[in-house]
Scaffold this active site. Structure first.
Site, PDB file in Angstrom:
ATOM      1  N   GLU A   1       0.860  -1.183   0.000  1.00  0.00           N
ATOM      2  CA  GLU A   1       0.000   0.000   0.000  1.00  0.00           C
ATOM      3  C   GLU A   1       0.897   1.235   0.000  1.00  0.00           C
ATOM      4  OE1 GLU A   1      -4.023   1.170   2.449  1.00  0.00           O
ATOM      5  OE2 GLU A   1      -2.303   0.495   3.615  1.00  0.00           O
ATOM      6  N   ILE A   2       0.962   1.915  -1.123  1.00  0.00           N
ATOM      7  CA  ILE A   2       1.779   3.121  -1.254  1.00  0.00           C
ATOM      8  C   ILE A   2       0.906   4.332  -0.942  1.00  0.00           C
ATOM      9  CG2 ILE A   2       2.992   4.599  -2.909  1.00  0.00           C
ATOM     10  CD1 ILE A   2       4.072   2.075  -4.207  1.00  0.00           C
TER      11      ILE A   2
END
Length: 780
Positions: free
Chosen positions: A526-527
């Site tokens: 999850e960026i």
């Protein structure tokens, strides 16, 4: 937030099921006699002769009297059994059969790394109804039977992925030769799409394998490499590659494979090929297998395992067991029909449609939608060598990155290095790596307590304890040493990135990279982009994540981002239910029956009650009573004060003792006493359905709100994040696919119903209200 509790789940979903073998049953497994499966009669095609010069998906050439058919799908990196491919292959095959100059046929691929990757999923999705799915299966069976019944020998020369329909093609051939390299693998992964092999695959596997091997292959969808396939009897011969890596070597390998296959085809034309007759031992085993007692015992054990691992929520494994059982009891004519009918039944289910949607979504999130960064990342520093930091280094050093792993003490570094080396030693033991490759990989890792080398880094990934002031301090120190182009990424699960970067002199270079534990097994990354994060920084982070082998979603900044935020909103309802008198076992039973791999009460013990308390306190500051009333953070903090931290302290909601697993664990009497101090009067009877909808609706509503607030940019990202990061039931496709299937208007009605009983925390977000009014779906 620690996400290790989902490791077993995600790994299980990828290989799906694993059947146990009892010592008694192992003695009874046997290869089915080749005469036990008879083929359906060959049907004649009405296709007209094809101009071989006009082919777009096949290449045909000749060596002496052997025809070489090469699969070469147009505009694709891999071959699939698409309609266009089959429209060419069938008439070409018939022409070669009728050409007296052709004595034998070799089938192979013109694409490196791909024999045939499987059937074209888009073709399956285009089927309008069950009848069309049934026709697809029967047509596939007919084509494979024609290959198998060919009066001319057909040799499959296999290099690269040979999966699904491609494996069914290979099984139908008279002889199979495989390149023994890393890219060559065999399997029938249809179960991962909620389907079964529909072109005779179940029948041929039952014919060629012992029953446990056939069940294991079809029920797990796992891939086996060339040597294993040879030992199982799925491949007749293997050839060793000349050398790895070089293009010229690859071309030589393929040419060598081709020559071996042509020579084998010539040999088969010179002698009448008769199947090997079973010996005395095989005949004895076959007699044992033919007894109904043994067969029933095997299938009963397999079904128990399936039900234990899937809660009966996946139709495909049960259908596969039924098809194979019919085949063994009634013969192949019934078996082929059962396979086709089963394929059509499964293809019509919502579970299969959901799993296919996830397949597309995962592929989408494995692609770079953001473009290349201005500067390629080559040198990475990882700050913190704990479980997460060592894991991030682990998935980086074998991808061509030079990695500097830094910590404050040599003792901490030693633990981190040991974790990494032990992981790679496991690869060597399982023959995924050679000793030389192991040495080359570990040579990319440099462990140190000093800051030297940071000035050469293109990216620094910070993986220290989840504390805002600590992360700000690390950033301030690092920024004094890194070059101007270097990106600073924080591995955080809940702390807002803009707060971590509050004092940064270059906030445009600061980003969040939330990995899930253990990093080498969990696919999701999850960026997190803050408002000041530059587009180029996002591009660089995405490029690194994809190169590390991750499924990447890019989300907006805010407390908990997307995954942790959903987890805490659903978790707050779990504690509300506990306060109303539900037991941890009630919660676990209901949520697992809904399809979650780990019960939602056990989840808090696995994550760590102290971690949950820390996040709940911070998130309650932002979301207030919409998350939960003040009693939830207080309750969690009270558990922490009494050392009820979960598994790590040996006690939490449950008591943890060596040798006691799962449902056998005792509910902690201390927790039972403590929760009484926070008891609430239930509004209605707490049933399994009540637990499922109350926790589920909080999850669904917050997912929709994240889309509404642009925390996530698409339903696809939301579904991938929920399934691969949080264990949302894959057979439901993710929260957005589930709401589409169930009906958005029905979801809104349920929320309003619960709102009238339990208050505004169940108020549906405006996006859902508007969609319900307009009868819209998330996916068109």
């Amino acid at each position: 937030m620690a996400s290790a509790i989902f490791t077993t789940f995600i790994c299980r979903q990828q290989r799906f099921l694993s059947l146990t073998r009892s010592p008694v049953a192992t003695q009874l497994w046997t290869r089915l006699a080749s005469t036990s499966v008879q083929q359906q009669p060959q049907q004649q095609s009405q296709n007209k002769p094809t101009d071989l010069k006009q082919l777009k998906n096949l290449k045909i050439d000749y060596q002496d009297d052997i025809a070489i058919v090469q699969f070469n799908q147009e505009n694709s990196k891999v071959n699939t059994l698409s309609k266009a491919m089959m429209d060419e292959f069938v008439p070409v095959f018939e022409q070669l059969q009728n050409d007296d100059k052709v004595k034998g046929i070799v089938v192979m691929s013109a694409k490196p790394g791909s024999f045939i990757a499987g059937a074209d999923i888009n073709m399956l999705e285009s089927a309008k109804n069950r009848d069309e799915l049934l026709k697809i299966s029967r047509n596939g069976q007919n084509v494979m039977n024609q290959i198998e019944q060919s009066r001319k020998p057909i040799v499959a020369a296999i290099a690269g992925s040979c999966l699904g329909g491609g494996f069914e093609v290979a099984l139908a051939c008279h002889y199979r030769i495989a390149m023994n390299d890393k890219r060559t693998g065999f399997g029938v992964p249809e179960i991962k799409l909620g389907l079964l092999p529909g072109a005779g695959g179940t029948q041929r596997l039952a014919q060629r394998l012992s029953l446990p091997d056939a069940l294991d292959l079809v029920l797990t969808g796992k891939e086996v490499k060339a040597k294993k396939a040879k030992s199982m009897g799925l491949v007749d011969a293997i050839v060793e590659p000349i050398g790895p890596g070089l293009q010229t070597a690859e071309e030589k390998n393929i040419d060598y494979l081709r020559q071996v296959a042509v020579q084998k085809a010539k040999e088969l034309t010179l002698r009448k090929h008769t199947p090997k007759q079973p010996g005395l031992l095989e005949n004895i085993k076959s007699k044992i297998m033919s007894t109904s007692y043994v067969r029933n015992y095997i299938f009963e054990q397999a079904q128990k395992k399936v039900m234990s691992q899937t809660q009966g929520l996946y139709p495909a494994p049960l259908k596969i067991l039924d098809v194979l059982k019919q085949t063994l009891e009634s013969g192949s004519k019934v078996g082929y029909n059962a396979e086709a009918e089963g394929f059509a039944d499964l293809g019509s289910t919502t579970e299969s449609k959901a799993l296919i949607s996830l397949f597309h979504g995962r592929n989408e999130c494995k692609k770079n939608k953001y473009g290349k960064p201005e500067r390629e990342v080559k040198n990475i520093a990882v700050i913190g060598s704990g479980l997460m930091g060592a894991g991030i280094a682990h998935v980086s050093i074998d991808k061509g990155y030079n990695v500097l792993l830094r910590d404050t003490t040599t003792k901490a570094l030693s633990r981190g290095y040991s974790q990494i080396s032990k992981g790679y030693q496991g690869y060597v033991k399982r023959k995924r790596l050679t000793n030389a490759e192991y040495d080359r990989t570990l040579a990319n890792l440099n462990c140190q307590t000093t800051p030297e080398g940071l000035e050469k880094c293109d990216m620094v990934i910070e993986a220290v304890f989840e504390d805002l002031k600590l992360k700000q301090k690390v950033l301030a120190e690092i920024e004094q040493r890194i070059p101007e182009h270097c990106i600073f990424a924080s591995n955080t699960s809940a702390l807002p990135i803009h707060e971590i970067a509050a004092n940064s002199r270059r906030p445009e270079k600061v980003i969040g990279m939330h990995y899930f534990s253990p990093v080498d097994k969990m696919e999701l990354l999850e960026i997190v982009r803050a408002k000041k994060t530059s587009e180029d920084t996002v591009r660089a982070a995405v490029s690194v994540g994809l190169k590390q082998g991750k499924v990447v979603i890019v989300v907006g900044d805010g407390p908990g981002f997307y995954t942790t935020r959903l987890l805490m909103f659903a978790g707050s309802e779990v504690f509300r239910l506990l306060q109303e008198g539900a037991t941890p076992k009630d919660i676990d039973k209901a949520t697992k029956k809904f399809g979650f791999p780990v019960g939602s009460a056990t989840l808090f013990d696995e994550v760590g009650v102290d971690v949950a308390a820390h996040i709940a306190r911070d998130m309650h500051t932002t979301f207030g009573d919409r998350l939960a009333d003040k009693s939830m953070p207080d309750l969690l903090q009270d558990l922490v004060s009494n050392n009820l931290l979960g598994r790590k302290s040996g006690q939490g909601l449950y008591i943890y003792q060596a040798g006691v697993k799962g449902g056998n664990r005792e509910i902690n009497p201390k927790f039972t006493e403590l929760i009484k101090n926070y008891s609430l009067e239930p509004k209605e009877e707490i049933t399994m359905e009540n637990i499922q909808w109350r926790t589920g609706l909080r999850f669904l509503n917050e997912a929709a709100r994240c889309l509404e607030e642009k925390i996530i940019t698409s339903p696809t990202d939301g579904d991938i994040g929920a399934v691969f990061g949080l264990g949302f039931p894959p057979m439901k496709g993710g929260p957005f696919r589930f709401m589409d299937t169930y009906g958005v208007s029905k979801v809104v009605d349920l929320m309003n119903n619960y709102r009238s009983k339990y208050g505004d925390r169940f108020a549906p977000t405006q996006l859902l209200v508007d969609m319900a009014k307009e009868n819209k779906k998330f996916y068109s």
